[in-house]
Design a protein around this motif. Structure first.
Motif, PDB file in Angstrom:
ATOM      1  N   ILE A  98       0.839  -1.209   0.000  1.00  0.00           N
ATOM      2  CA  ILE A  98       0.000   0.000   0.000  1.00  0.00           C
ATOM      3  C   ILE A  98       0.870   1.254   0.000  1.00  0.00           C
ATOM      4  CG2 ILE A  98      -1.642   1.341   1.377  1.00  0.00           C
ATOM      5  CD1 ILE A  98      -2.839  -1.337   2.308  1.00  0.00           C
ATOM      6  N   MET A  99       1.922   1.248   0.816  1.00  0.00           N
ATOM      7  CA  MET A  99       2.803   2.418   0.904  1.00  0.00           C
ATOM      8  C   MET A  99       3.544   2.656  -0.419  1.00  0.00           C
ATOM      9  SD  MET A  99       4.338   1.764   4.732  1.00  0.00           S
ATOM     10  CE  MET A  99       5.421   3.190   4.709  1.00  0.00           C
ATOM     11  N   VAL A 100       4.010   1.553  -1.040  1.00  0.00           N
ATOM     12  CA  VAL A 100       4.752   1.692  -2.298  1.00  0.00           C
ATOM     13  C   VAL A 100       3.856   2.258  -3.401  1.00  0.00           C
ATOM     14  CG1 VAL A 100       5.835   0.357  -4.169  1.00  0.00           C
ATOM     15  CG2 VAL A 100       6.472  -0.074  -1.787  1.00  0.00           C
ATOM     16  N   GLN A 101       2.562   1.908  -3.363  1.00  0.00           N
ATOM     17  CA  GLN A 101       1.636   2.350  -4.403  1.00  0.00           C
ATOM     18  C   GLN A 101       1.049   3.742  -4.128  1.00  0.00           C
ATOM     19  OE1 GLN A 101      -1.169  -0.856  -4.529  1.00  0.00           O
ATOM     20  NE2 GLN A 101       0.280  -2.300  -5.443  1.00  0.00           N
ATOM     21  N   ALA A 102       1.310   4.267  -2.927  1.00  0.00           N
ATOM     22  CA  ALA A 102       0.784   5.598  -2.597  1.00  0.00           C
ATOM     23  C   ALA A 102       1.485   6.668  -3.436  1.00  0.00           C
ATOM     24  CB  ALA A 102       0.989   5.878  -1.109  1.00  0.00           C
TER      25      ALA A 102
ATOM     26  N   GLN B  52      12.152  -1.101   0.481  1.00  0.00           N
ATOM     27  CA  GLN B  52      13.078  -1.992   1.185  1.00  0.00           C
ATOM     28  C   GLN B  52      12.323  -2.941   2.115  1.00  0.00           C
ATOM     29  OE1 GLN B  52      15.719   0.835   3.050  1.00  0.00           O
ATOM     30  NE2 GLN B  52      17.091   0.930   1.270  1.00  0.00           N
ATOM     31  N   ILE B  53      11.315  -2.397   2.796  1.00  0.00           N
ATOM     32  CA  ILE B  53      10.498  -3.238   3.683  1.00  0.00           C
ATOM     33  C   ILE B  53       9.783  -4.315   2.879  1.00  0.00           C
ATOM     34  CG2 ILE B  53       8.465  -3.260   5.189  1.00  0.00           C
ATOM     35  CD1 ILE B  53       9.299  -0.439   6.103  1.00  0.00           C
ATOM     36  N   LEU B  54       9.229  -3.921   1.727  1.00  0.00           N
ATOM     37  CA  LEU B  54       8.513  -4.870   0.882  1.00  0.00           C
ATOM     38  C   LEU B  54       9.448  -5.976   0.381  1.00  0.00           C
ATOM     39  CD1 LEU B  54       5.987  -5.767  -0.640  1.00  0.00           C
ATOM     40  CD2 LEU B  54       6.603  -4.166  -2.470  1.00  0.00           C
ATOM     41  N   ASN B  55      10.634  -5.589  -0.100  1.00  0.00           N
ATOM     42  CA  ASN B  55      11.585  -6.585  -0.597  1.00  0.00           C
ATOM     43  C   ASN B  55      12.049  -7.530   0.510  1.00  0.00           C
ATOM     44  OD1 ASN B  55      11.489  -5.540  -3.190  1.00  0.00           O
ATOM     45  ND2 ASN B  55      13.208  -4.146  -2.855  1.00  0.00           N
TER      46      ASN B  55
END
Length: 381
Positions: free
Chosen positions: A179-183, A196-199
């Motif tokens: 969600i944060m990456v797509q914001a 980085q958190i997602l990866n």
């Protein structure tokens, strides 16, 4: 008095010495009560005495010395006293060395008390001592086998529960990171941290998946698969695309010929192929391509992944599909991002499909992993 009668008549003396040894030498025994320390020992004395009173042929003696008379591990068969003792000691936190020491103390107590009582020993007395040692060795083997089996199973159950319990919080972390990456209104600095958190979350999720697959296979359930009609070349080509995105500097050549359709588990085949392809990328030469060749035959499909680079040593070839086995070689090793389970899980996935996986490696020809998969479930003739 024969030794078998002596053991039963002097049961309490023998057990008392054995308990005293356990209390003095085994740290784990400090918190145990008397009943726990005598656990199954009285039953074992009965078993040993009964064995002494049973006629034994040379052939039966040879079988016992080779472990052929040991109780099996079939769960449908009632446990012997020795097996129950091994299970209890594993549950109580004993080490295998401590449990072996118990049997050493039991052997010493019986032998010393018997010699002190019998005085000058006859040939029959010596035969009885030999039989006692054989019976104690058999009990020790049964206890050790059960102890090791239960300890291994408890470790693997712990890993399975740990992996399962990690899935929920990991899912939440990955979901919010997505969600944060797509914001669209997130500052660049925070967007970088979110990526980085997602990866990291996705990499950890892969590790947890490997851990769960490992425990499933080790607990006897095997890796579950769901077969469906599929084009294996299409699935592998997609995996090559994923690798190309992760390693844009590397070249992966892909070729597929023949009929490559069959009934397999698409997700599992992709997982197995990615493990082999990743292995080729990580251990192959940076300046040479990785070559993937898929060949469709009448009844099977073969997938070959070839790379040039450091040769896999013969001692590693023999263990390359073992769990937790890692090939380091002479090259600098990057920080470990996996558990060394990839090729083991690949082997289990291929086996679940009724296939085989082989590897050969030489200076002249490089390293090639070849997977053979039957197109349909093989039925017994």
């Amino acid at each position: 008095m024969r030794l078998s009668e002596f053991m039963l008549t002097n049961r309490e003396r023998i057990l008392s010495e054995w308990v005293a040894f356990a209390r003095s030498c085994l740290p784990t025994a400090d918190g145990m009560d008397l009943a726990m320390l005598r656990d199954h020992a009285s039953e074992m004395l009965d078993t040993i005495a009964k064995d002494l009173n049973t006629t034994q042929t040379r052939s039966e003696q040879a079988d016992k010395s080779e472990g052929k008379s040991d109780a099996d591990s079939d769960p449908r068969t009632p446990d012997t006293a020795a097996q129950s003792h091994g299970a209890a000691r594993a549950e109580s936190g004993f080490s295998v060395e401590q449990m072996v020491s118990e049997y050493r103390a039991l052997r010493a107590s019986v032998t010393r008390l018997w010699i002190d009582t019998a005085g000058e020993l006859t040939r029959k007395d010596l035969d009885d001592l030999v039989r006692v040692n054989e019976a104690i060795d058999q009990a020790l083997a049964e206890s050790t086998a059960r102890f090791t089996q239960d300890l291994d199973q408890s470790k693997e159950m712990f890993l399975a529960m740990l992996g399962h319990d990690l899935r929920t919080p990991l899912g939440a972390i990955i979901g919010w990171a997505h969600i944060m990456v797509q914001a669209k209104d997130l500052p660049d600095a925070l967007l970088k941290k979110a990526s980085q958190i997602l990866n990291s979350g996705q990499r950890m999720n892969t590790l947890v998946g490997d851990l769960l697959d490992f425990t499933r296979s080790r607990l006897g359930r095997g890796i579950p698969i769901v077969r469906a009609e599929m084009d294996i070349a299409r699935v592998c080509r997609q995996s090559v695309g994923e690798i190309a995105a992760l390693y844009p500097q590397r070249v992966v050549n892909f070729e597929a010929t023949g009929d490559v359709r069959g009934q397999w588990d698409s997700a599992r085949i992709s997982q197995a192929f990615l493990n082999v392809l990743n292995n080729a990328i990580q251990h192959g030469s940076d300046n040479t391509p990785v070559n993937v060749e898929i060949r469709g035959a009448a009844d099977e499909v073969s997938i070959a992944v070839h790379n040039l680079g450091p040769v896999i040593a013969s001692q590693d070839l023999d263990k390359i599909f073992d769990p937790m086995h890692r090939i380091e070689g002479d090259r600098p090793v990057a920080p470990r991002s996996n558990l060394g389970l990839g090729l083991y899980i690949t082997d289990r996935i291929v086996a679940a499909h009724g296939g085989t996986i082989d590897v050969n490696s030489s200076e002249a020809n490089g390293t090639t992993f070849i997977i053979h998969l039957p197109k349909r479930t093989r039925t017994a003739a």
